[in-house]
Design an enzyme around this catalytic site. Structure first.
Site, PDB file in Angstrom:
ATOM      1  N   LYS A  35       0.839  -1.205   0.000  1.00 59.54           N
ATOM      2  CA  LYS A  35       0.000   0.000   0.000  1.00 59.54           C
ATOM      3  C   LYS A  35       0.871   1.251   0.000  1.00 59.54           C
ATOM      4  CE  LYS A  35      -3.832  -2.478   1.963  1.00 59.54           C
ATOM      5  NZ  LYS A  35      -4.534  -3.030   3.120  1.00 59.54           N
ATOM      6  N   GLN A  87      -4.843  -1.575   9.184  1.00 58.95           N
ATOM      7  CA  GLN A  87      -4.720  -2.919   8.605  1.00 58.95           C
ATOM      8  C   GLN A  87      -5.371  -3.945   9.526  1.00 58.95           C
ATOM      9  OE1 GLN A  87      -3.310  -3.636   5.501  1.00 58.95           O
ATOM     10  NE2 GLN A  87      -4.212  -5.649   5.901  1.00 58.95           N
ATOM     11  N   ASP A 128     -11.162   2.647   3.207  1.00 68.81           N
ATOM     12  CA  ASP A 128     -11.509   1.225   3.077  1.00 68.81           C
ATOM     13  C   ASP A 128     -13.019   1.062   2.878  1.00 68.81           C
ATOM     14  OD1 ASP A 128      -9.498  -0.663   3.020  1.00 68.81           O
ATOM     15  OD2 ASP A 128      -9.237  -0.714   5.200  1.00 68.81           O
TER      16      ASP A 128
END
Ligand code: NDP
Length: 287
Positions: free
Chosen positions: A53, A97, A120
């Site tokens: 990422k 995460q 997200d």
């Protein structure tokens, strides 16, 4: 018939190239999009994802901030860090995460991220916006799947889409996006009896299960579009999806490979969401 491939690597490359131009435009106006990634603990797979990422951001000219916190970080400390990033106007996207260590409440963590920075798309505000068809961040994997359909010129309107899997990050939002695109949608899950009876009706079949060979050739309607979200390992340790690729490609009309299908597009869509967050911030600044 051999199915045509929807090449996730090529589409992700094209998406990143388009993003790099938009990032450069925004940077020229004094705003450099920035994504903050928080990793708690030392889970090996999470470390790899986070590294990707960060590299992806830098590849398109975005700034990335990587916070590596020890596994014993308290929930309160993590929430405080998120609140600090929420208040930081130079940060446009925040991603924590997952999975988190067991002593931390994942729902509380997601709820603490400002919806306007929840790239997200997991916050209840964004999940709700998707449900009612309002503007909000879409979870990256299903968002990427929709882009793959569009790129191949596949119209969802009026087609029967069958989604296998109902997780909050893939199956359910995938079904909602297909519904928004005017498909007729069926959702299957572990309690669905005779899965094949449903999948054989699909014009568009999305497999998001996490078990290889869940979708065999006799479960696919000839000519169907097959999107394979699954990421599994076969006996030799090779990455494979939920679909028996070699057999199904002889029946389907279109198919996504694993690797090189949904995975790269998931990564690209995180960048799309981060850029959109930064563009929203720029518009708010201009008002
Ligand atoms: P989850 O484990 O959260 O969900 C799996 C879903 O599959 C559940 O809804 C489950 O049903 C359903 N299921 C399990 N067994 C069967 C069965 N035999 N028949 C029908 N449905 C079944 O997984 P995720 O949604 O998070 O991920 C799914 C897969 O996609 C995984 O392989 C994951 O690694 C991969 N993935 C890939 C990404 C990418 O970028 N390519 C991104 C995210 C995930 P129930 O709800 O009843 O338990």
């Amino acid at each position: 018939m051999t199915a045509r491939l929807i090449d996730g690597n090529a589409l992700a490359r094209q998406t990143r190239a388009e993003l790099a131009t938009r990032v450069a435009d925004l940077a020229a106006s004094g705003l450099r999009p920035a994504l903050a990634v928080i990793l708690v603990g030392d889970d090996a797979a999470s470390q790899v994802y986070v590294r990707h990422k960060v590299a992806d951001c830098e590849g398109v000219g975005m700034r990335s901030i990587l916070d590596r916190l020890p596994a014993q970080t308290t929930e309160a400390a993590l929430l405080a860090r998120i609140q600090a990033l929420n208040a930081d106007a130079t940060v446009h996207g925040i991603l924590v995460q997952l999975p988190l260590p067991a002593h931390i409440d994942t729902h509380k963590v997601i709820a603490t991220i400002a919806p306007s920075k929840d790239v997200d798309g997991f916050h209840l505000a964004n999940a709700g916006a998707l449900m009612v068809g309002q503007h909000g961040f879409r979870p990256c994997t299903p968002y990427g799947c929709m882009r793959m359909l569009q790129s191949a010129g596949i119209e969802a309107r009026g087609r029967h889409a069958v989604v296998v899997g109902r997780s909050n990050i893939v199956g359910k939002p995938m079904a909602m996006l297909l519904l928004q695109a005017n498909a007729t949608v069926t959702i299957c899950h572990s309690a669905t009896p005779d899965l094949g009876a449903f999948t054989r009706q699909a014009d568009i079949l999305v497999a998001a299960v996490g078990r290889r060979d869940t979708i065999r050739a006799d479960m696919v309607k000839p000519g169907a579009v097959v999107i394979d979200v699954g990421m599994n390992r076969n006996e030799e340790g090779k990455l494979c999806g939920d679909v028996d690729f070699d057999a199904v490609r002889e029946v389907a009309g279109w198919i996504t490979p694993v690797p090189g299908g949904v995975g790269p597009m998931t990564r690209a869509m995180l960048l799309v969401n981060t850029l959109e967050a930064a563009e929203d911030a720029a518009r708010a600044r201009a008002r």
